[in-house]
Design an enzyme around this catalytic site. Structure first.
Site, PDB file in Angstrom:
ATOM      1  N   PHE A   1       0.848  -1.188   0.000  1.00  0.00           N
ATOM      2  CA  PHE A   1       0.000   0.000   0.000  1.00  0.00           C
ATOM      3  C   PHE A   1       0.886   1.242   0.000  1.00  0.00           C
ATOM      4  O   PHE A   1       1.837   1.326   0.757  1.00  0.00           O
ATOM      5  CB  PHE A   1      -0.926  -0.013   1.226  1.00  0.00           C
ATOM      6  CG  PHE A   1      -2.088   0.915   1.099  1.00  0.00           C
ATOM      7  CD1 PHE A   1      -3.176   0.570   0.319  1.00  0.00           C
ATOM      8  CD2 PHE A   1      -2.087   2.135   1.738  1.00  0.00           C
ATOM      9  CE1 PHE A   1      -4.255   1.432   0.184  1.00  0.00           C
ATOM     10  CE2 PHE A   1      -3.151   3.001   1.618  1.00  0.00           C
ATOM     11  CZ  PHE A   1      -4.240   2.653   0.833  1.00  0.00           C
TER      12      PHE A   1
ATOM     13  N   ALA B   1       0.445  -1.800   6.147  1.00  0.00           N
ATOM     14  CA  ALA B   1       1.211  -1.627   7.381  1.00  0.00           C
ATOM     15  C   ALA B   1       0.677  -2.488   8.522  1.00  0.00           C
ATOM     16  O   ALA B   1       1.444  -2.956   9.363  1.00  0.00           O
ATOM     17  CB  ALA B   1       1.226  -0.154   7.783  1.00  0.00           C
ATOM     18  N   VAL B   2      -0.627  -2.717   8.556  1.00  0.00           N
ATOM     19  CA  VAL B   2      -1.206  -3.542   9.619  1.00  0.00           C
ATOM     20  C   VAL B   2      -0.687  -4.973   9.543  1.00  0.00           C
ATOM     21  O   VAL B   2      -0.539  -5.643  10.565  1.00  0.00           O
ATOM     22  CB  VAL B   2      -2.755  -3.501   9.544  1.00  0.00           C
ATOM     23  CG1 VAL B   2      -3.382  -4.559  10.424  1.00  0.00           C
ATOM     24  CG2 VAL B   2      -3.259  -2.128   9.927  1.00  0.00           C
TER      25      VAL B   2
ATOM     26  N   SER C   1       4.353   2.989   4.548  1.00  0.00           N
ATOM     27  CA  SER C   1       3.963   4.381   4.752  1.00  0.00           C
ATOM     28  C   SER C   1       2.473   4.449   5.044  1.00  0.00           C
ATOM     29  O   SER C   1       1.674   3.798   4.384  1.00  0.00           O
ATOM     30  CB  SER C   1       4.318   5.235   3.534  1.00  0.00           C
ATOM     31  OG  SER C   1       3.787   4.676   2.354  1.00  0.00           O
TER      32      SER C   1
ATOM     33  N   ILE D   1      -0.381   7.387   5.555  1.00  0.00           N
ATOM     34  CA  ILE D   1      -0.644   8.810   5.344  1.00  0.00           C
ATOM     35  C   ILE D   1      -1.990   9.148   5.973  1.00  0.00           C
ATOM     36  O   ILE D   1      -2.994   8.489   5.695  1.00  0.00           O
ATOM     37  CB  ILE D   1      -0.616   9.155   3.841  1.00  0.00           C
ATOM     38  CG1 ILE D   1       0.755   8.771   3.258  1.00  0.00           C
ATOM     39  CG2 ILE D   1      -0.914  10.638   3.620  1.00  0.00           C
ATOM     40  CD1 ILE D   1       0.841   8.815   1.752  1.00  0.00           C
TER      41      ILE D   1
ATOM     42  N   THR E   1     -10.086  10.250   9.014  1.00  0.00           N
ATOM     43  CA  THR E   1     -10.705   9.418  10.052  1.00  0.00           C
ATOM     44  C   THR E   1      -9.654   8.972  11.064  1.00  0.00           C
ATOM     45  O   THR E   1      -8.452   9.098  10.811  1.00  0.00           O
ATOM     46  CB  THR E   1     -11.341   8.154   9.426  1.00  0.00           C
ATOM     47  OG1 THR E   1     -10.300   7.317   8.908  1.00  0.00           O
ATOM     48  CG2 THR E   1     -12.314   8.515   8.305  1.00  0.00           C
TER      49      THR E   1
ATOM     50  N   HIS F   1      -8.639   6.148  11.600  1.00  0.00           N
ATOM     51  CA  HIS F   1      -7.969   4.952  11.081  1.00  0.00           C
ATOM     52  C   HIS F   1      -6.444   5.091  11.145  1.00  0.00           C
ATOM     53  O   HIS F   1      -5.739   4.147  11.491  1.00  0.00           O
ATOM     54  CB  HIS F   1      -8.440   4.718   9.640  1.00  0.00           C
ATOM     55  CG  HIS F   1      -7.846   3.519   8.978  1.00  0.00           C
ATOM     56  ND1 HIS F   1      -8.218   2.239   9.301  1.00  0.00           N
ATOM     57  CD2 HIS F   1      -6.903   3.411   8.006  1.00  0.00           C
ATOM     58  CE1 HIS F   1      -7.528   1.391   8.559  1.00  0.00           C
ATOM     59  NE2 HIS F   1      -6.723   2.075   7.768  1.00  0.00           N
TER      60      HIS F   1
END
EC number: 2.5.1.78
Length: 156
Positions: free
Chosen positions: A22, A57-58, A81, A83, A87, A89
């Protein structure tokens, strides 16, 4: 008094780089910086570098955990990364990624260098992926190399 400090040369080291897909337009620059640093400063041969890609990233902590569990590597460099959007999140992703990677490092006693950008804007990400603010992938690779040497000296 004894002082333990690690250099960055680690020619026999085996390094895993776990990288999020991502925001790949940013992450690929981080990856280039990390690989270049491992080869030029660490003197790590290309065959001793393994790149493992995951969705975001999760997912980095789980992938790093599986890599660490193999006991084949001397260090892990995590790259990605996140960004900020509109929200909450962003906070959840950054927090869980950071905590998860730190947990892997402690659980498996392996350096897990944090090269995950957590930024407010795309421009900030670009700056940290090789322009104005350096390359955080390269910095994470340097950290991994130094930690390999510090831990080696502590254990000897």
């Amino acid at each position: 008094m004894n002082v333990i400090e690690g250099g960055v040369a680690a020619p026999n080291a085996k390094i895993a780089i776990v990288i999020s897909r991502f925001n790949s337009f940013i992450n690929e620059s981080l990856l280039s910086g990390a690989i270049d640093t491992l080869k030029r400063f660490g003197q790590v041969s290309e065959e001793n570098i393994t790149v493992v890609r995951c969705p975001g990233a999760v997912e980095l902590p789980l992938v790093a955990q599986r890599v660490a569990k193999t006991a084949k590597y001397d260090a892990i460099v995590s790259l990605g990364s996140v960004i900020r959007g509109g929200t909450p999140h962003f906070e959840y992703v950054c927090s869980e990624c950071n905590k998860g990677l730190a947990q892997v490092s402690l659980e498996y006693s392996i350096p897990v260098a944090f090269g995950v950008l957590t930024v407010d804007t795309i421009d900030q990400a670009i700056e940290r992926a090789g322009t104005k603010a350096g390359n955080k992938g390269a910095e994470a690779a340097l950290s991994a190399l130094e930690m390999i040497n510090v831990l080696s000296q502590i254990e000897s």
